[in-house]
Design a protein around this motif. Structure first.
Motif: not given
Length: 75
Positions: A29-37, A39-43, A58-68
């Motif tokens: 479920y952790t991997t599934a949650n990461q896929y969902i996140r 998909a929701l955070e990035f186009d 996935k590696a970009l998730l911890p960065l602030p949204i403007n950096y991502r």
């Protein structure tokens, strides 16, 4: 679609979501949650970065949204 399925199984039944991931998706479920996140955070459907895979996003998730956004779009 997986996000809707997660909500169906997860509300009041965390064990049900974990079992669904293991038995139906063949992942924990952790991997599934990461896929969902991701998909929701990035186009991810825009194909702006065809050189990026799931692990890159996935590696970009911890960065602030403007950096991502800058890394993914160049803007």
């Amino acid at each position: 679609m997986v996000f809707e399925i997660k909500n169906k199984f997860y509300e009041g039944n965390k064990k049900g979501w974990g079992e669904f991931c293991e038995n139906i998706l063949n992942m924990n479920y952790t991997t599934a949650n990461q896929y969902i996140r991701v998909a929701l955070e990035f186009d991810v459907t825009s194909h702006q970065r065809t050189d990026f895979g799931f692990e890159h996003f996935k590696a970009l998730l911890p960065l602030p949204i403007n950096y991502r956004t800058y890394i993914v779009t160049g803007k």
